[in-house]
Design an enzyme around this catalytic site. Structure first.
Site, mmCIF file in Angstrom:
data_model
loop_
_atom_site.group_PDB
_atom_site.id
_atom_site.type_symbol
_atom_site.label_atom_id
_atom_site.label_comp_id
_atom_site.label_asym_id
_atom_site.label_seq_id
_atom_site.Cartn_x
_atom_site.Cartn_y
_atom_site.Cartn_z
ATOM 1 N N LYS A 126 0.814 -1.220 0.000
ATOM 2 C CA LYS A 126 0.000 0.000 0.000
ATOM 3 C C LYS A 126 0.849 1.272 0.000
ATOM 4 C CE LYS A 126 -3.858 1.893 2.688
ATOM 5 N NZ LYS A 126 -4.695 1.555 3.857
ATOM 6 N N GLU B 86 -10.578 6.373 5.656
ATOM 7 C CA GLU B 86 -10.533 5.506 6.828
ATOM 8 C C GLU B 86 -11.069 6.187 8.100
ATOM 9 O OE1 GLU B 86 -6.469 4.334 6.524
ATOM 10 O OE2 GLU B 86 -6.871 3.058 4.800
#
Lengths: 623, 201
Positions: A83, A184
Site C-alpha cells: 500500500k 478511513e
C-alpha cells in the site's frame, strides 16, 4: 419516469456490497447484517487477511496467512506493505523503507513502480488486486458461497488522486466494482456510530502498520465533514518494529559480519521478532527480543523493558502529535474543541500511544471496538447506504490537496482549492498561442506549492483536434471534475466551433486505461492457463488410477480378451504412461480418453466375472 | 425558476432535485447560486440556514444514494452535487457573495476599475514594509494584524450596507462596492502572508 421502474426492481434480490479495509498490514472484509456492521468470519475467526503476497518461481501467487508464513524461509518472494507504493513513483518512496525490503523495487520508463519478485515485475496495483481478490473470496466463503462483486474500499484520508485511482484500478483488476472509496477516519467514526450523537468534532488518530493519519471531522445532523487531515505516509507500527530491529542489530554488532544484516532471512526474522516483542510490551512490563538463525550463525536474546521501548517510540509518537497540531491549526480549532477521539490501527494498543493521545486532546479516546476492525466496520455501514438501505448516513468530504495546472512560466495555478467540498467541478477557458495550433498540452498538478516542479504531477494530457484558427481565437473549455471518491476526471471542448477536442491523459504515477485493459486480459489468460493446468493435473491423477487398475488386471485381460483388444490395451497403457509426464493438456486428454476406451472390454469382462461370482455363490432367489 | 417538480408536481425547494419524489433535475452550468439554494438574491443571509439547506439538499443529490442506479444517474448526481457545492462555496464566502451580486447587477468587474487610489496604495506599501521587516510574532506584526482585521471588518460592513437593500441594476453605487471588494483583496492577501509566516512548518 425511471423511478417507477425502480420500485418494481426492488423485489429483486439485493446486490451484496461489502466493506473492505484494504490495509498496509492486514485487510479485512465486513458486511451489514441485521442493523449493524459485522466483521466477516471464516471458521469462527475474523477473515483478517495479511496484506502479503508470496510469488513462487513458477508464478503461482498466494495471499494472506500462507504468504506471510513464507516470509521467513522465502523473503525475497514475499511482498509486504504494498500500500505504501500505491500510486507513487520510485523517487517518492522512502529510501529507508526500500532499504529494508528483501526484494528489488524498480520503475518502468514511464516511472511506474514495480516490485521484482520471482523474475517477474508486478505493479502495486496488481499486488493489491491479488490481495483484494483473496479478501473477496474469503468474504464469499464467510457468506456461504455468495459471489462478492461490489465493495466499498477505504483509503487513508491523505491519499491523493493517483493513490485513489490506483486503489480503484486494483479493485478493477480483482474483478470488483468499487461503489465508493471512503476515508478511513470517516469509516472509523461511522463504526462508533458517532453520527448518531448529534453534533460534535471528532479527531481520528490512526496509527496503522505503515501510515499515520489524523483527521478532524465535524458531525452534525448525521452529516460527516472532513475539516482537515494531516499525516505522515511513512510513520506507523512498522517504524516501531524498525526501532526494535535497530536495537537487535546493536546487540549483534561486533559479534557477526555486518553483511548478515542485509540477508533477507535476517531482515524478516528480525522484523517478526520485533513485532512479537512490541505486541507483548502492550500488556507486559518487559518482553524478550530474540532471534535465532543457526544457518547464519546468529543467536541473540535480549530483554526489552517497556520503558526502553517507550523511549524508542516517544519520538515517533511525538511526530504523530505534530501532525495532530497541524490538523488542528488547519481546521482553526484547538485541542479543547475536540469532543471525541477515535483510535484506529493496531499500534494504538501501545499504552504510550493511548496515554499521549489522551494527554494531547485532554480526553480519553474511544477504545470500545477493536482498533484493527473499526475501519472495516465503518466501510460496511457505508455499503449499507449504497445498497439503498439508509439515507441516515451522509458523507460530505473535502479534497485534502489543491488541484491545478502548470502555467507557461512553470507556476502552479490552482483550479480546485484544498478543502473544497467534493464532488466539485471547475471550468477554465484556454486558447492557442500560435496560428493554426491544433493541440494544447496540459500538466495536471496536485499540491499546495507555488511552483509546478514542487507539486505532485498527476498526469499530462494533450488536447487535439482544435480546428485551424488564428492564435487566441479558439475557446477551449477544460473541465475538472473531482468525484465523490476524490478522483479527478478531465474533459474538454472547443467552444467557438463546437468541435469536440479529444483528450489523452497520461497519468504520472498510475496505469493508463490501456494498461488496465492489458492487465485484465493477461489475468484472464492466466485464469485460463490456471484452469488448464488444473485440468491437466486432474487428468494425470485419473490416468494414474486407471493405470493401476488396468495393470492389476492384466492377467485376466490376457486370459479373456481377444487379440485386437489386448493390443489396443497395451498400446493405450504405454501411451498413458508417457502422457503422465506430459505438459500438454491436449496430449494428456487424448491419452486418458484412449485408455478409457481401451479398458472398456476389460471392464466388461471384469464386470461379468464379478456378476458371475456373485450369482454363483447365491441362491437364485437372492438375485 | 421552476417551482414545481416536472415528475411529480410537488413544490421544489431547489432546482437540483425534488424533495418529494427524489428525481434529479438537469441544470445549466451557469445556474444562479441563490436559486440553487432556493434563496432570494441578497447580501445578508443566515449562515445556519444556509448550512441546513446544504445538508438537506446534499441528501437529495449525493451520488452515494444513486450508487446502484446506473452510470447516468450517478453522473447526474455528481453534477448536481458539484453545482450545489459550488453554490455553497460562493454563498458562504462574504466576498465572493458580494462579487456575485455586483456582477449580476451589471456592476464593474475587478479589472474594469483600474488601479486603486494612490492613498490606498501607499498604505499597502507600508503593510508590505512591516511584513518584510518585522519578525513573526513581534509587536509590530501583531499590531498590523489587528489593524488589517479591523480594516477588513470595516470594508465588509460598508459593502453589506451598500448592498442592503440591493441597488438597482447598473446603479452607480456598484463601482464603489467593487472598489471596496478590490481593497479587501489586498487586505486578505496581507493577512494570508502573516498567517503563512507564523505557521508551524
Amino acid at each position: 419516469m425511471g423511478y417507477i421502474e425502480l420500485e418494481v426492481l426492488d423485489d429483486q434480490p439485493k446486490r451484496v456490497v461489502i466493506g473492505i479495509d484494504l490495509g498496509t498490514t492486514n485487510s479485512l472484509p465486513a458486511i451489514w447484517k441485521e442493523g449493524r456492521p459485522e466483521v466477516l468470519e471464516v471458521e469462527g475467526e475474523p477473515a483478517l487477511i495479511p496484506s502479503v503476497v508470496h510469488v513462487s518461481d513458477d508464478g503461482t501467487a498466494v495471499v494472506g496467512r500462507t504468504a506471510r508464513a513464507r516470509s521467513m524461509d522465502d523473503p525475497a518472494h514475499t511482498v509486504h506493505s504494498i500500500k505504501r507504493f500505491m500510486g507513487r513513483s520510485l523517487e517518492e518512496l522512502d529510501e529507508a523503507v526500500l532499504q529494508r525490503l528483501p526484494y528489488q523495487v524498480t520503475q518502468t520508463e514511464r516511472g511506474l513502480v514495480q516490485v521484482e519478485v520471482a523474475g517477474k515485475s508486478f505493479t502495486p496495483q496488481e499486488i493489491s488486486a491479488l490481495i483484494l481478490r483473496e479478501v473477496a473470496a474469503q468474504a464469499g466463503v464467510a457468506m456461504g458461497g455468495a459471489e462478492v462483486l461490489s465493495a466499498v474500499i477505504t483509503v487513508p484520508a491523505y491519499f491523493d488522486d493517483a493513490q485513489r485511482q490506483a486503489t480503484r484500478d486494483a479493485a478493477r483488476l480483482a474483478g470488483l466494482e468499487v461503489l465508493r472509496i471512503i476515508n478511513e477516519p470517516t469509516a472509523a467514526s461511522l463504526a462508533y456510530g458517532l453520527d448518531q450523537k448529534g453534533e460534535g468534532t471528532v479527531a481520528v488518530y490512526d496509527l496503522g502498520g505503515g501510515t499515520f493519519d489524523v483527521s478532524l471531522l465535524s458531525i452534525e445532523d448525521g452529516v460527516f465533514q472532513v475539516l482537515s487531515t494531516n499525516g505522515d505516509t511513512s510513520l506507523g507500527g512498522d517504524d516501531l518494529d524498525a526501532a526494535l530491529v535497530d536495537l537487535l542489530r546493536g546487540e549483534l554488532e561486533g559479534s557477526v559480519e555486518r553483511s548478515v544484516f542485509e540477508e533477507p532471512a535476517f531482515r524478516q526474522a528480525a522484523r517478526l521478532a520485533a513485532e512479537k516483542a512490541k505486541i507483548a510490551l502492550s500488556k507486559d512490563p518487559a518482553a524478550d527480543l530474540a532471534i535465532s538463525l543457526p544457518e547464519l550463525g546468529l543467536n541473540a536474546r535480549r530483554t526489552v523493558t517497556r520503558e526502553e521501548f517507550e523511549a524508542l517510540a516517544a519520538p515517533l509518537v511525538e511526530r504523530s502529535l505534530h501532525c495532530c497540531a497541524r490538523a488542528l491549526k488547519d481546521a482553526d480549532l484547538s485541542a479543547a474543541d475536540v469532543d471525541e477521539v477515535v483510535l484506529v490501527g493496531g499500534s494504538t494498543r501501545v499504552p504510550l500511544v493511548r496515554a499521549e493521545v489522551e494527554r494531547f486532546f485532554g480526553r480519553p479516546p474511544h477504545t470500545g471496538l477493536d482498533p484493527d476492525q473499526v475501519v472495516a466496520l465503518g466501510a460496511a455501514a457505508q455499503a449499507e447506504v449504497l445498497m439503498g438501505g439508509s439515507r441516515d448516513i451522509l458523507l460530505m468530504d473535502v479534497t485534502p490537496l489543491s488541484l491545478g495546472l502548470e502555467t507557461m512560466g512553470g507556476a502552479a495555478e490552482k483550479l480546485i482549492q484544498r478543502n473544497s467540498r467534493i464532488p466539485c467541478s471547475v471550468k477554465e477557458g484556454f486558447t492557442t498561442y500560435a496560428d493554426n495550433q491544433s493541440a494544447i498540452d496540459f500538466h495536471v498538478l496536485q499540491g499546495e506549492r507555488e511552483l509546478a516542479a514542487d507539486c505532485r504531477s498527476l498526469g499530462r494530457f494533450k488536447l487535439t483536434g482544435i480546428p485551424p484558427m488564428p492564435a487566441g481565437l479558439p475557446r477551449v473549455g477544460v473541465k475538472f471534475h473531482l468525484d465523490a471518491d476524490g478522483i479527478l476526471t478531465v474533459s474538454a471542448k472547443e467552444e467557438s466551433t463546437g468541435a469536440s477536442a479529444s483528450i489523452e491523459v497520461k497519468p504520472s504515477h498510475g496505469l493508463t486505461e490501456e494498461e488496465v485493459e492489458a492487465m485484465l486480459e493477461a489475468s484472464l489468460e492466466n485464469a485460463k492457463r490456471d484452469f488448464e493446468e488444473r485440468r491437466r493435473v486432474d487428468l494425470i491423477a485419473e490416468i494414474g488410477i486407471m493405470l493401476r487398475h488396468a495393470k492389476a488386471n492384466l492377467g485376466v485381460a490376457e486370459e479373456r480378451l481377444d487379440r485386437e483388444s489386448m493390443e489396443d490395451l497395451r498400446e493405450a497403457i504405454a501411451a498413458a504412461e508417457e502422457a503422465q509426464s506430459s505438459l500438454e493438456l491436449e496430449l494428456v486428454q487424448i491419452a486418458r480418453d484412449t485408455l478409457d476406451r481401451a479398458t472398456m472390454p476389460l471392464a466388461t469382462v471384469l464386470m461379468d466375472s464379478v456378476v458371475k461370482e456373485a450369482v454363483s455363490g447365491k441362491k437364485l432367489g437372492d438375485v | 425558476m421552476s417551482t414545481a417538480c416536472p415528475s411529480c408536481g410537488a413544490g421544489l425547494e431547489t432546482p437540483l432535485a425534488c424533495g418529494a419524489c427524489g428525481v434529479l433535475m438537469l441544470q445549466e452550468d451557469a445556474v444562479c447560486p441563490f436559486e440553487v439554494f432556493g434563496l432570494k438574491e441578497a447580501f445578508h443571509l443566515d449562515t445556519g440556514d444556509l448550512r441546513a439547506r446544504l445538508r438537506r439538499f446534499t441528501r437529495l443529490v449525493h451520488p452515494d444514494f444513486f450508487a446502484l442506479e446506473g452510470e447516468e444517474a450517478i453522473a447526474r448526481a455528481e453534477r448536481n452535487n458539484a453545482l450545489l457545492n459550488e453554490a455553497y462555496g460562493l454563498l458562504s464566502d462574504e466576498a465572493r457573495r458580494a462579487d456575485r451580486l455586483v456582477s449580476s447587477l451589471g456592476g464593474p468587474t475587478e479589472k474594469d476599475l483600474g488601479s486603486m487610489p494612490q492613498a490606498f496604495l501607499m498604505e499597502v506599501m507600508e503593510w508590505n514594509e512591516t511584513l518584510e521587516e518585522a519578525p513573526p510574532g513581534s509587536d509590530a506584526m501583531l499590531q498590523l494584524e489587528r489593524e488589517l482585521n479591523e480594516h477588513r471588518d470595516q470594508i465588509s460592513e460598508q459593502i453589506g450596507a451598500a448592498l442592503t437593500p440591493l441597488p438597482q441594476p447598473g446603479d452607480e453605487s456598484l463601482a464603489a462596492i467593487r472598489q471596496g471588494l478590490n481593497a479587501r483583496r489586498y487586505v486578505d492577501r496581507a493577512l494570508a502572508r502573516i498567517s503563512a509566516s507564523s505557521a508551524p512548518s
